[in-house]
Design an enzyme around this catalytic site. Structure first.
Site, PDB file in Angstrom:
ATOM      1  N   LEU A  70       0.826  -1.217   0.000  1.00  0.00           N
ATOM      2  CA  LEU A  70       0.000   0.000   0.000  1.00  0.00           C
ATOM      3  C   LEU A  70       0.854   1.258   0.000  1.00  0.00           C
ATOM      4  CD1 LEU A  70      -2.797  -1.107   2.503  1.00  0.00           C
ATOM      5  CD2 LEU A  70      -2.748  -1.306   0.008  1.00  0.00           C
ATOM      6  N   HIS A  71       0.410   2.236  -0.774  1.00  0.00           N
ATOM      7  CA  HIS A  71       1.134   3.504  -0.913  1.00  0.00           C
ATOM      8  C   HIS A  71       0.129   4.653  -0.859  1.00  0.00           C
ATOM      9  CE1 HIS A  71      -0.449   3.449  -4.944  1.00  0.00           C
ATOM     10  NE2 HIS A  71       0.223   2.357  -5.255  1.00  0.00           N
ATOM     11  N   HIS A 108      -3.204   4.281  -2.768  1.00  0.00           N
ATOM     12  CA  HIS A 108      -4.196   3.440  -2.091  1.00  0.00           C
ATOM     13  C   HIS A 108      -4.825   4.187  -0.913  1.00  0.00           C
ATOM     14  CE1 HIS A 108      -1.396   0.142  -3.672  1.00  0.00           C
ATOM     15  NE2 HIS A 108      -2.544  -0.129  -4.244  1.00  0.00           N
ATOM     16  N   GLN A 149      -4.423 -12.435 -13.126  1.00  0.00           N
ATOM     17  CA  GLN A 149      -4.311 -11.240 -13.950  1.00  0.00           C
ATOM     18  C   GLN A 149      -2.881 -10.958 -14.409  1.00  0.00           C
ATOM     19  OE1 GLN A 149      -5.911  -8.757 -10.717  1.00  0.00           O
ATOM     20  NE2 GLN A 149      -4.441  -7.202 -11.348  1.00  0.00           N
ATOM     21  N   GLN A 196      -8.912  -0.272 -16.677  1.00  0.00           N
ATOM     22  CA  GLN A 196      -9.501  -1.167 -15.679  1.00  0.00           C
ATOM     23  C   GLN A 196     -10.795  -0.567 -15.121  1.00  0.00           C
ATOM     24  OE1 GLN A 196      -7.328  -3.422 -12.448  1.00  0.00           O
ATOM     25  NE2 GLN A 196      -7.853  -1.604 -11.285  1.00  0.00           N
TER      26      GLN A 196
HETATM   27  P1  AMP Z   1      -3.229  -2.178  -7.192  1.00  0.00           P
HETATM   28  O1  AMP Z   1      -2.878  -2.503  -5.787  1.00  0.00           O
HETATM   29  O2  AMP Z   1      -2.081  -1.670  -8.007  1.00  0.00           O
HETATM   30  O3  AMP Z   1      -4.037  -3.244  -7.879  1.00  0.00           O
HETATM   31  O4  AMP Z   1      -4.200  -0.927  -7.101  1.00  0.00           O
HETATM   32  C1  AMP Z   1      -5.369  -0.971  -6.323  1.00  0.00           C
HETATM   33  C2  AMP Z   1      -6.199   0.243  -6.638  1.00  0.00           C
HETATM   34  O5  AMP Z   1      -5.447   1.423  -6.368  1.00  0.00           O
HETATM   35  C3  AMP Z   1      -6.594   0.316  -8.115  1.00  0.00           C
HETATM   36  O6  AMP Z   1      -7.924   0.800  -8.208  1.00  0.00           O
HETATM   37  C4  AMP Z   1      -5.610   1.309  -8.666  1.00  0.00           C
HETATM   38  O7  AMP Z   1      -6.084   2.003  -9.798  1.00  0.00           O
HETATM   39  C5  AMP Z   1      -5.452   2.247  -7.496  1.00  0.00           C
HETATM   40  N1  AMP Z   1      -4.199   3.005  -7.575  1.00  0.00           N
HETATM   41  C6  AMP Z   1      -2.942   2.503  -7.713  1.00  0.00           C
HETATM   42  N2  AMP Z   1      -2.044   3.503  -7.795  1.00  0.00           N
HETATM   43  C7  AMP Z   1      -2.751   4.671  -7.717  1.00  0.00           C
HETATM   44  C8  AMP Z   1      -2.404   6.043  -7.756  1.00  0.00           C
HETATM   45  N3  AMP Z   1      -1.146   6.446  -7.889  1.00  0.00           N
HETATM   46  N4  AMP Z   1      -3.399   6.962  -7.666  1.00  0.00           N
HETATM   47  C9  AMP Z   1      -4.689   6.558  -7.540  1.00  0.00           C
HETATM   48  N5  AMP Z   1      -5.084   5.283  -7.492  1.00  0.00           N
HETATM   49  C10 AMP Z   1      -4.138   4.340  -7.582  1.00  0.00           C
END
Ligand code: AMP
Length: 289
Positions: A33-34, A37, A61, A153
């Site tokens: 998580l960043h 998230h 995926q 997505q």
């Molecule tokens: P992930 O863990 O990469 O599958 O991302 C989970 C959710 O967080 C998805 O809906 C991503 O589009 C969103 N997400 C990832 N990085 C960002 C970001 N920098 N800004 C906004 N949403 C993000």
């Protein structure tokens, strides 16, 4: 804050919340998580009574893309972070719980999933939609928050929710960026310092495209694309996978811009690059709406 690891436990928790009359917000993630998230979680918290965050690196995926094994999985830190943010429950099932022996049914997304990421990563969106149907069915959230960072997505998920009458409000959240413009991503942590510096060519390229697009009503898609390509081409460690200007709703490529498209924010640009083994994606509203 409970961490639930089986569909039965997750469903029981969500059923109870619903019986108590609480609305459920859901943020699906692959963990690591960043700040991106975190903003999605905040948005869910503001819009729903309770918030569930799923942490699941979904093998389906990844397909041929072998970064599945190297994907960061700091699960303990992720759970602690969710707790500190006031998340109500974390759902963190194992791959063999989600896909037990004998699992065989898949969701097949349509046309929206064909170009860009879908073309570059065969089967990717089928994996995304399949796991989301499973997560949605267990949690049955009232709303789910997704990042615009993964714009295609978001479009595929909205379409699936409509097509399958899932009755979930899909909320899109703008991309959260580092100070130098790089979209925050779990994969950024895998970049070496020089690679991290090189990665700024991606947001810079999209910014150049936005600048050319906004220069005048006669700016052409070919000029917009070549201004972006030029920036990526001048970064020796970056390889462009694709760059597309497309209709924000249908995701079909646009060759000629109309005044209406310019004024209503109906056009986006998206690109994917590789730096070494790391794949990075980004997208922007071409006319800055
Ligand atoms: P992930 O863990 O990469 O599958 O991302 C989970 C959710 O967080 C998805 O809906 C991503 O589009 C969103 N997400 C990832 N990085 C960002 C970001 N920098 N800004 C906004 N949403 C993000």
């Amino acid at each position: 804050m409970p961490t639930l690891t089986t569909p039965a436990d997750m469903r029981a928790w969500a059923d109870k919340a619903r019986r108590e009359g609480l609305t459920i917000g859901f943020v699906p993630t692959m963990g690591a998580l960043h700040a991106g998230h975190l903003e999605l979680i905040r948005a869910a918290t503001a819009a729903a009574d309770v918030v569930v965050v799923s942490i699941f690196v979904n093998p389906m995926q990844f397909g041929q893309d072998r970064d599945f094994d190297g994907y960061p999985r700091p699960i303990e830190a992720d759970i602690a972070l969710c707790d500190s943010l006031g998340v109500s429950a974390v759902y963190a099932p194992t791959a063999s719980t989600v896909y037990p022996p004998g699992f065989q049914t898949r969701v097949l997304p349509g046309q929206l999933a064909e170009g860009m990421e879908g073309a570059a990563r065969a089967g990717h969106f089928g994996g995304v939609t399949t796991v989301l149907v499973k997560l949605f069915s267990v949690i049955a959230p009232h709303l789910a928050v997704f990042g615009e960072k993964d714009y295609q997505q978001l479009a595929v998920v909205r379409q699936m929710v409509r097509d399958f009458d899932l009755g979930i409000e899909v909320v899109g959240f703008p991309t959260v960026r580092e100070l130098d413009g790089l979209a925050i991503s779990s994969r950024n942590a895998l970049l070496t310092a020089p690679q991290r510096a090189a990665a700024t060519c991606l947001p810079n390229a999209l910014q150049a495209a936005v600048d050319v697009g906004n220069r005048g009503a006669d700016s052409r898609v070919t000029d917009i694309l070549s201004s972006a390509r030029e920036i990526i081409d001048t970064e020796p460690s970056a390889a462009l996978e694709y760059i597309d200007v497309f209709d924000a709703a249908t995701l079909t490529p646009i060759e000629t811009l109309t005044p209406v498209q310019r004024s209503v924010g109906a056009v986006r640009i998206a690109a994917a690059i590789r730096i070494g083994a790391i794949r990075l994606i980004d997208n922007r509203d071409l006319f800055g709406h």
